[in-house]
Design a protein around this motif. Structure first.
Motif, PDB file in Angstrom:
ATOM      1  N   LYS A 122       0.829  -1.204   0.000  1.00  0.00           N
ATOM      2  CA  LYS A 122       0.000   0.000   0.000  1.00  0.00           C
ATOM      3  C   LYS A 122       0.866   1.258   0.000  1.00  0.00           C
ATOM      4  O   LYS A 122       0.642   2.198  -0.772  1.00  0.00           O
ATOM      5  CB  LYS A 122      -0.893  -0.038   1.249  1.00  0.00           C
ATOM      6  N   ARG A 148     -14.434   6.585  -2.779  1.00  0.00           N
ATOM      7  CA  ARG A 148     -14.745   5.927  -1.525  1.00  0.00           C
ATOM      8  C   ARG A 148     -15.989   5.060  -1.667  1.00  0.00           C
ATOM      9  O   ARG A 148     -16.942   5.446  -2.343  1.00  0.00           O
ATOM     10  CB  ARG A 148     -14.968   6.980  -0.445  1.00  0.00           C
ATOM     11  N   PHE A 155     -16.728   4.870   7.424  1.00  0.00           N
ATOM     12  CA  PHE A 155     -15.456   4.841   8.162  1.00  0.00           C
ATOM     13  C   PHE A 155     -14.980   6.258   8.477  1.00  0.00           C
ATOM     14  O   PHE A 155     -14.568   6.557   9.592  1.00  0.00           O
ATOM     15  CB  PHE A 155     -14.421   4.096   7.322  1.00  0.00           C
ATOM     16  N   TYR A 156     -15.066   7.123   7.495  1.00  0.00           N
ATOM     17  CA  TYR A 156     -14.623   8.508   7.713  1.00  0.00           C
ATOM     18  C   TYR A 156     -15.724   9.368   8.330  1.00  0.00           C
ATOM     19  O   TYR A 156     -15.541  10.555   8.552  1.00  0.00           O
ATOM     20  CB  TYR A 156     -14.103   9.123   6.413  1.00  0.00           C
ATOM     21  N   GLN A 157     -16.859   8.741   8.585  1.00  0.00           N
ATOM     22  CA  GLN A 157     -17.990   9.389   9.251  1.00  0.00           C
ATOM     23  C   GLN A 157     -18.311  10.725   8.595  1.00  0.00           C
ATOM     24  O   GLN A 157     -18.429  11.751   9.277  1.00  0.00           O
ATOM     25  CB  GLN A 157     -17.701   9.544  10.747  1.00  0.00           C
ATOM     26  N   ILE A 158     -18.469  10.668   7.251  1.00  0.00           N
ATOM     27  CA  ILE A 158     -18.666  11.924   6.530  1.00  0.00           C
ATOM     28  C   ILE A 158     -20.033  12.535   6.802  1.00  0.00           C
ATOM     29  O   ILE A 158     -20.281  13.684   6.456  1.00  0.00           O
ATOM     30  CB  ILE A 158     -18.499  11.738   5.007  1.00  0.00           C
ATOM     31  N   VAL A 160     -21.417  12.991   9.820  1.00  0.00           N
ATOM     32  CA  VAL A 160     -21.647  13.657  11.105  1.00  0.00           C
ATOM     33  C   VAL A 160     -21.840  15.146  10.863  1.00  0.00           C
ATOM     34  O   VAL A 160     -21.228  15.755   9.997  1.00  0.00           O
ATOM     35  CB  VAL A 160     -20.502  13.445  12.120  1.00  0.00           C
ATOM     36  N   VAL A 161     -22.753  15.688  11.664  1.00  0.00           N
ATOM     37  CA  VAL A 161     -23.025  17.117  11.544  1.00  0.00           C
ATOM     38  C   VAL A 161     -22.040  17.832  12.446  1.00  0.00           C
ATOM     39  O   VAL A 161     -21.897  17.505  13.627  1.00  0.00           O
ATOM     40  CB  VAL A 161     -24.470  17.429  11.988  1.00  0.00           C
ATOM     41  N   HIS A 162     -21.356  18.772  11.877  1.00  0.00           N
ATOM     42  CA  HIS A 162     -20.370  19.484  12.684  1.00  0.00           C
ATOM     43  C   HIS A 162     -21.065  20.408  13.678  1.00  0.00           C
ATOM     44  O   HIS A 162     -21.808  21.298  13.314  1.00  0.00           O
ATOM     45  CB  HIS A 162     -19.436  20.290  11.798  1.00  0.00           C
ATOM     46  N   ARG A 168     -13.901  19.827  23.217  1.00  0.00           N
ATOM     47  CA  ARG A 168     -13.301  18.776  22.401  1.00  0.00           C
ATOM     48  C   ARG A 168     -11.908  19.214  21.994  1.00  0.00           C
ATOM     49  O   ARG A 168     -11.686  20.371  21.653  1.00  0.00           O
ATOM     50  CB  ARG A 168     -14.132  18.544  21.131  1.00  0.00           C
TER      51      ARG A 168
ATOM     52  N   SER B  55      -6.637   9.326   8.466  1.00  0.00           N
ATOM     53  CA  SER B  55      -7.204   7.976   8.449  1.00  0.00           C
ATOM     54  C   SER B  55      -6.949   7.268   9.773  1.00  0.00           C
ATOM     55  O   SER B  55      -7.783   6.483  10.240  1.00  0.00           O
ATOM     56  CB  SER B  55      -6.592   7.157   7.313  1.00  0.00           C
ATOM     57  N   ALA B  58      -9.610   8.062  12.163  1.00  0.00           N
ATOM     58  CA  ALA B  58     -10.851   7.337  11.850  1.00  0.00           C
ATOM     59  C   ALA B  58     -10.748   5.886  12.287  1.00  0.00           C
ATOM     60  O   ALA B  58     -11.675   5.322  12.871  1.00  0.00           O
ATOM     61  CB  ALA B  58     -11.141   7.429  10.355  1.00  0.00           C
ATOM     62  N   ALA B  59      -9.578   5.284  12.015  1.00  0.00           N
ATOM     63  CA  ALA B  59      -9.398   3.868  12.357  1.00  0.00           C
ATOM     64  C   ALA B  59      -9.455   3.669  13.858  1.00  0.00           C
ATOM     65  O   ALA B  59     -10.060   2.715  14.358  1.00  0.00           O
ATOM     66  CB  ALA B  59      -8.072   3.374  11.800  1.00  0.00           C
ATOM     67  N   ASN B  61     -10.993   5.586  16.023  1.00  0.00           N
ATOM     68  CA  ASN B  61     -12.371   5.794  16.451  1.00  0.00           C
ATOM     69  C   ASN B  61     -13.189   4.523  16.298  1.00  0.00           C
ATOM     70  O   ASN B  61     -13.935   4.130  17.190  1.00  0.00           O
ATOM     71  CB  ASN B  61     -12.981   6.926  15.626  1.00  0.00           C
ATOM     72  N   ALA B  68     -19.006   9.358  17.975  1.00  0.00           N
ATOM     73  CA  ALA B  68     -18.855  10.018  16.678  1.00  0.00           C
ATOM     74  C   ALA B  68     -18.130  11.351  16.858  1.00  0.00           C
ATOM     75  O   ALA B  68     -18.335  12.045  17.844  1.00  0.00           O
ATOM     76  CB  ALA B  68     -20.224  10.241  16.053  1.00  0.00           C
ATOM     77  N   PRO B  69     -17.274  11.691  15.921  1.00  0.00           N
ATOM     78  CA  PRO B  69     -16.510  12.938  16.039  1.00  0.00           C
ATOM     79  C   PRO B  69     -17.385  14.153  15.742  1.00  0.00           C
ATOM     80  O   PRO B  69     -18.497  14.024  15.231  1.00  0.00           O
ATOM     81  CB  PRO B  69     -15.426  12.781  14.978  1.00  0.00           C
ATOM     82  N   ARG B  71     -16.492  16.524  13.640  1.00  0.00           N
ATOM     83  CA  ARG B  71     -16.385  16.732  12.198  1.00  0.00           C
ATOM     84  C   ARG B  71     -15.965  15.423  11.559  1.00  0.00           C
ATOM     85  O   ARG B  71     -15.290  14.613  12.202  1.00  0.00           O
ATOM     86  CB  ARG B  71     -15.313  17.785  11.888  1.00  0.00           C
ATOM     87  N   PRO B  72     -16.321  15.230  10.289  1.00  0.00           N
ATOM     88  CA  PRO B  72     -15.893  14.004   9.609  1.00  0.00           C
ATOM     89  C   PRO B  72     -14.367  13.885   9.617  1.00  0.00           C
ATOM     90  O   PRO B  72     -13.661  14.894   9.713  1.00  0.00           O
ATOM     91  CB  PRO B  72     -16.401  14.187   8.177  1.00  0.00           C
ATOM     92  N   PHE B  73     -13.910  12.667   9.475  1.00  0.00           N
ATOM     93  CA  PHE B  73     -12.464  12.465   9.518  1.00  0.00           C
ATOM     94  C   PHE B  73     -11.774  12.889   8.221  1.00  0.00           C
ATOM     95  O   PHE B  73     -10.551  12.860   8.139  1.00  0.00           O
ATOM     96  CB  PHE B  73     -12.145  11.009   9.846  1.00  0.00           C
ATOM     97  N   ASP B  74     -12.559  13.237   7.202  1.00  0.00           N
ATOM     98  CA  ASP B  74     -11.889  13.751   6.009  1.00  0.00           C
ATOM     99  C   ASP B  74     -11.944  15.284   5.969  1.00  0.00           C
ATOM    100  O   ASP B  74     -11.622  15.895   4.959  1.00  0.00           O
ATOM    101  CB  ASP B  74     -12.500  13.152   4.731  1.00  0.00           C
ATOM    102  N   ASN B  95     -12.686  11.267  23.730  1.00  0.00           N
ATOM    103  CA  ASN B  95     -13.369  10.864  22.496  1.00  0.00           C
ATOM    104  C   ASN B  95     -12.415  10.530  21.361  1.00  0.00           C
ATOM    105  O   ASN B  95     -12.843  10.087  20.302  1.00  0.00           O
ATOM    106  CB  ASN B  95     -14.286  11.988  22.032  1.00  0.00           C
ATOM    107  N   ALA B  96     -11.161  10.809  21.547  1.00  0.00           N
ATOM    108  CA  ALA B  96     -10.178  10.558  20.495  1.00  0.00           C
ATOM    109  C   ALA B  96      -8.848  10.215  21.143  1.00  0.00           C
ATOM    110  O   ALA B  96      -8.255  11.058  21.806  1.00  0.00           O
ATOM    111  CB  ALA B  96     -10.031  11.789  19.600  1.00  0.00           C
ATOM    112  N   ILE B 198      -4.134   1.158   8.857  1.00  0.00           N
ATOM    113  CA  ILE B 198      -4.841   1.964   7.865  1.00  0.00           C
ATOM    114  C   ILE B 198      -3.909   2.936   7.164  1.00  0.00           C
ATOM    115  O   ILE B 198      -4.192   3.375   6.052  1.00  0.00           O
ATOM    116  CB  ILE B 198      -6.002   2.741   8.542  1.00  0.00           C
ATOM    117  N   CYS B 199      -2.787   3.274   7.756  1.00  0.00           N
ATOM    118  CA  CYS B 199      -1.963   4.361   7.220  1.00  0.00           C
ATOM    119  C   CYS B 199      -1.571   4.080   5.771  1.00  0.00           C
ATOM    120  O   CYS B 199      -0.902   3.094   5.481  1.00  0.00           O
ATOM    121  CB  CYS B 199      -0.719   4.557   8.076  1.00  0.00           C
TER     122      CYS B 199
END
Lengths: 171, 317, 445
Positions: A122, A148, A155-158, A160-162, A168, B55, B58-59, B61, B68-69, B71-74, B95-96, B198-199
């Motif tokens: 990879k 994706r 996985f990237y939890q796209i 989620v509402v910010h 945090r 990533s 995310a992994a 988490n 859940a975070p 913000r999204p991990f991307d 949480n992280a 995951i890296c």
């Protein structure tokens, strides 16, 4: 020579040709499927032919294994005159699971001094592709090459509402 | 020292001696140092390879079943987040267990640094825990038992890397939260932690700590100009299982550049060493003072001395 | 209370009501010999109680709130500042201020300085309550206070400094309960218990010294876990000596401060033995405190020299440090010197008050202000402040409750008949019956 023998020879000859053709085709594939991260990202159909057409030396990606020599100084010490290797596929050397117990504990006596730090498959892909793409202005975004999957989105939890949640990260 | 943990050995010896004195055997700890289990695993974090894709966050988490975070991990805008008037970047919390931060060293490309527990050879958290909740496993992980955590948060004070976090928001079961090297689900079974797996860049190299030290030095040697010549964590604070290579001086990417090579516990050894002495010397010394003081009194008035004795030692009306 | 005494009411100070020659009942003792109406009246007339009432009205619900919604709801204690005001003040300030118990215990019982006896019980009580409330603060601050017994009974971390603190504070608390129980036994009239404690007094005192030395020091050693976080001026490899040494003037001065307050606000409860000897005792304590302060100052200077931290003195932190030293240590030394030379008790009291504040500032600096000096400054949450004040108010109420009743500031007047009866029923005396002269020597008996 009996008819039967002739037939056998003929079949064998045909078979040899067939095998040879396949082997030749395998040597320089048109397309290569890259799917080491297939769960989260759709596989990449790597256009090998297009990349070979770019005119770069094979060693730019394949190091010394294609028998075309290498320009890397560190490799030249051993591989300046290396012949073509038995396998040229990336996965022939770069293992898919570089951190498996089996790979980590592989017999130390078989490890070449310069190969103990060899990246896994990879990483090899990413370093090679992204490194070159950056220089050649090729695509470098993650999803430019591999989109994706739904599992990847999760996985990237796209979704989620910010929320400006306090406490945090900093706390 | 392989099968039985040093702590356990000490605990056992303490239990044995507890009847004699309350604190005497603590002296035992004040001697010797521990440089890690021979086949302990580790991770070499190469900051020159990290591209900040998050990533690993995310992994982590997913693997640790964290909430859940925000913000999204991307979402790369998290790199711009700062706290306390810009003095703080993100840090691991309940949480992280790992975060990636971006640094912009003077005149260079951005450098991304992953923060998580460094799994010290002689962990400060472990040595400061009064309920012995922490364990350094043979595999190299520093894990903890939440079931005995009282919530004194001394480990957080002690950790030189600001890693352990506390679930302050919980009222019924607040406990320490930190990276455990994916011990339960992966490391124990010979698998690399989820972040390493995951890296995409192999910025994280998983292996035996002793091999990683060799690899780290080899990278510095074979890529002149790419790294500063320092393998952070090889010796710092007694050595850590997670070690770092960086393209710029470590203080530019958020590390304490001079943590010293002594494990944190060495700072309290002097005090722990005096404990048995105080226990042994004080009673004799002060009883002696007492007798001297009384002698002095009796010097001019023997009659009175006898009376005083009774008055002191249980005399009533 | 003052006005009641003006009307001829006499608070309980013996087993027998002088007016009708009947023994006081336990309930009567609790009400100081007043009727419940009188008691309530004096309580309501005291404006200080109204202030306390307001504090409790706000603070007690907040304490409940903390247990329902967690520490995060009432504190700014964060992952970078794990310890807030509850420990920074409650533990690290209350414990040195409670060093009085072992200091006066040592002075009177070990060194035989019976001239300090009038103030010994107050010092012992001050020690006990200070420790007890340090534990109360701890129960507020611990994430899971119900697990406080874990280091004692469930899971042992004997190599940790905090393990030592936990064990020693717990043991020392029991020692102090025993020491103070003498007054309690007098008050309830159980002479057997009192006799037993008197018999083991030396043992108790010596163990008190050991435990105090170790855990006062251990509180300092806790910061040796964070060499990179505490500012170098407040950090020393010998932190435990700094903490132990400064606890001595802190404890002594706390007794001076409390006795001053008591003399002003509770004069009715002090007997002549206490009031008449207080000035002399105060100057004596001041002498001890100034010697300890000088030692502390020298240690501090050596600490800076040892680690070659002179450069830090020129920074903002250095100015703050010098201020702490100048106001908290040097100024009291000067005041004490003046007070002792010219026998001015008032100046000594002022010096003691400043010392108490100075040592408190030192602990707050170490635990909160100069902690994480390279990061950012955490400001305690307002709820955190209120809860800390509330616990301190409870401390004051309990302190006052005990001082009102137990023979701390006054001597319990034993009735001759009762004393004889007590001797008669004494089962198989281990020691010979003490002579009356011996009893006379001890004013309190």
């Amino acid at each position: 020579m009996s008819a039967k023998q002739t037939l056998t020879t003929l079949i064998m000859a045909l078979a040899l040709i067939a095998v040879g053709t396949i082997a030749a085709a395998g040597d320089v594939p048109e397309q290569v499927s890259l799917d080491t991260m297939a769960k989260l990202f759709n596989g990449v159909e790597f256009d090998h032919a297009m990349h070979t057409d770019l005119g770069e030396d094979c060693s730019a990606c394949h190091h010394h294994t294609t028998g075309t020599g290498t320009s890397n100084e560190r490799c030249m010490g051993c591989h300046a005159g290396s012949d073509e290797a038995t396998t040229v596929r990336c996965s022939g050397c770069h293992v898919a699971e570089p951190f498996s117990a089996k790979h980590i504990n592989r017999d130390a006596s078989n490890r070449y001094q310069f190969h103990i730090d060899m990246p896994g498959l990879k990483a090899a892909y990413h370093w090679n592709c992204v490194g070159c793409h950056e220089q050649m202005d090729g695509p470098t975004g993650c999803q430019d090459c591999h989109t994706r999957t739904t599992a990847g989105d999760d996985f990237y939890q796209i979704n989620v509402v910010h929320a400006e949640a306090a406490g945090r990260g900093g706390h | 020292m392989s099968g039985i943990s040093r702590r356990r050995f000490l605990a056992a010896s303490v239990a044995g001696c507890a009847a004699t004195t309350l604190a005497g055997p603590r002296k035992a700890l004040a001697s010797g140092t521990f440089s890690g289990y021979p086949d302990g695993m580790g991770v070499l974090v190469d900051l020159t390879r990290c591209v900040g894709c998050r990533s690993c966050e995310a992994a982590c988490n997913k693997e640790q079943k964290l909430p859940a975070p925000d913000r999204p991990f991307d979402d790369m805008s998290v790199f711009d987040e700062t706290f306390h008037d810009g003095k703080q970047k993100r840090r691991p919390d309940e949480n992280a267990y790992t975060v990636v931060n971006r640094y912009n060293p003077e005149g260079g490309a951005p450098v991304y640094r992953k923060v998580q527990c460094n799994h010290c050879n002689e962990p400060a958290c472990l040595s400061s825990c009064f309920v012995n909740a922490y364990t350094k496993t043979e595999e190299g992980a520093v894990v903890y038992n939440s079931k005995v955590c009282v919530g004194c948060r001394t480990c957080m004070v002690a950790c030189p890397f600001h890693v352990p976090a506390y679930s302050y928001s919980s009222s019924l079961d607040p406990v320490i939260k930190k990276c455990i090297f994916c011990y339960d689900t992966r490391l124990k079974n010979g698998l690399p932690p989820a972040c390493v797996d995951i890296c995409p860049q192999e910025a994280l190299t998983f292996g035996k700590r002793k091999d990683l030290i060799k690899i780290g030095h080899q990278r510095i040697e074979t890529h002149p100009g790419r790294y500063v010549a320092r393998l952070y964590g090889e010796k710092e604070l007694g050595g850590t299982s997670w070690m770092y290579l960086a393209p710029v001086a470590f203080d530019q990417v958020g590390f304490d550049p001079t943590p010293g090579n002594e494990p944190i516990i060495n700072n309290v050894k002097d005090f722990l060493g005096t404990v048995p002495m105080v226990l042994a010397i004080w009673p004799a010394m002060f009883t002696g003072f007492h007798l001297l003081a009384k002698k002095q009194k009796g010097h001019d008035d023997h009659e009175h001395d006898a009376e005083q004795q009774q008055g002191e030692d249980g005399g009533e009306q | 209370m003052k006005s009641l005494i003006g009307w001829g009411v006499k608070p309980v100070d013996s087993h027998v009501n002088e007016k009708n020659d009947k023994a006081w009942t336990f309930k009567q003792k609790l009400f100081l010999g007043l009727t419940p109406g009188q008691y309530l009246g004096q309580a309501l007339r005291n404006p200080f109680n109204w202030i306390l009432g307001i504090i409790f009205a706000v603070g007690l619900p907040l304490i409940a709130y903390r247990y329902f919604f967690g520490l995060g709801a009432v504190t700014h204690a964060s992952n970078d500042y794990p310890w807030g005001l509850f420990l920074g003040f409650g533990l690290f300030v209350m414990v040195p201020l409670s060093a009085s118990g072992f200091m006066l215990g040592t002075t009177v019982e070990i060194f035989g300085r019976h001239d300090f006896e009038p103030i010994e019980r107050l010092a012992l009580l001050n020690g006990l309550l200070g420790y007890f409330f340090a534990v109360v603060y701890l129960l507020i601050d611990l994430g899971q206070p119900w697990r406080l017994p874990y280091p004692m009974f469930v899971s042992f971390g004997p190599a940790a400094v905090l393990f030592l603190v936990a064990w020693h504070v717990a043991t020392y608390l029991s020692v102090q309960v025993a020491e103070v129980s003498v007054s309690f036994f007098e008050w309830i009239g159980w002479l057997g218990g009192k006799r037993f404690i008197r018999r083991i007094a030396i043992g108790l005192t010596v163990s008190g010294i050991i435990l105090s030395t170790l855990h006062q020091g251990a509180l300092g050693a806790l910061f040796n876990y964070a060499p990179g976080k505490v500012h170098p001026l407040w950090y020393s490899p010998f932190q435990w000596i700094h903490f132990f040494c400064s606890s001595i003037p802190a404890g002594l001065c706390m007794v001076i401060v409390v006795s001053t307050i008591v003399k002003k606000t509770m004069a009715w409860r002090c007997d002549s033995n206490f009031s008449d000897n207080l000035d002399r005792c105060t100057l004596g304590l001041a002498k001890g405190a100034s010697l300890a302060l000088i030692t502390y100052l020298v240690i501090k200077l050596i600490g800076i020299a040892h680690d070659n931290e002179w450069g830090y003195l020129a920074t903002g932190w250095g100015a703050w440090f010098l201020l702490e030293m100048a106001v908290g240590v040097v100024l009291p030394i000067i005041l004490f010197a003046y007070a002792i030379r010219h026998q001015v008790v008032k100046v000594a009291r002022l010096g003691a008050m400043i010392t108490v504040l100075g040592i408190a500032l030192n602990r707050l600096n170490t635990a909160l202000i100069a902690f994480n000096w390279q990061l950012y400054q955490e400001i305690p949450h307002i709820f955190e402040v209120i809860i800390a004040v509330t616990i301190f108010a409870i401390y004051i109420v309990v302190y006052r409750f005990i001082l009102y009743r137990l023979p701390i500031l006054y001597s319990w007047k034993a009735q001759p008949e009762e004393a004889l009866a007590a001797e008669a029923v004494r089962p198989a005396p281990i020691r010979t019956t003490p002579s009356p002269a011996g009893a006379m020597y001890r004013k309190i008996d």
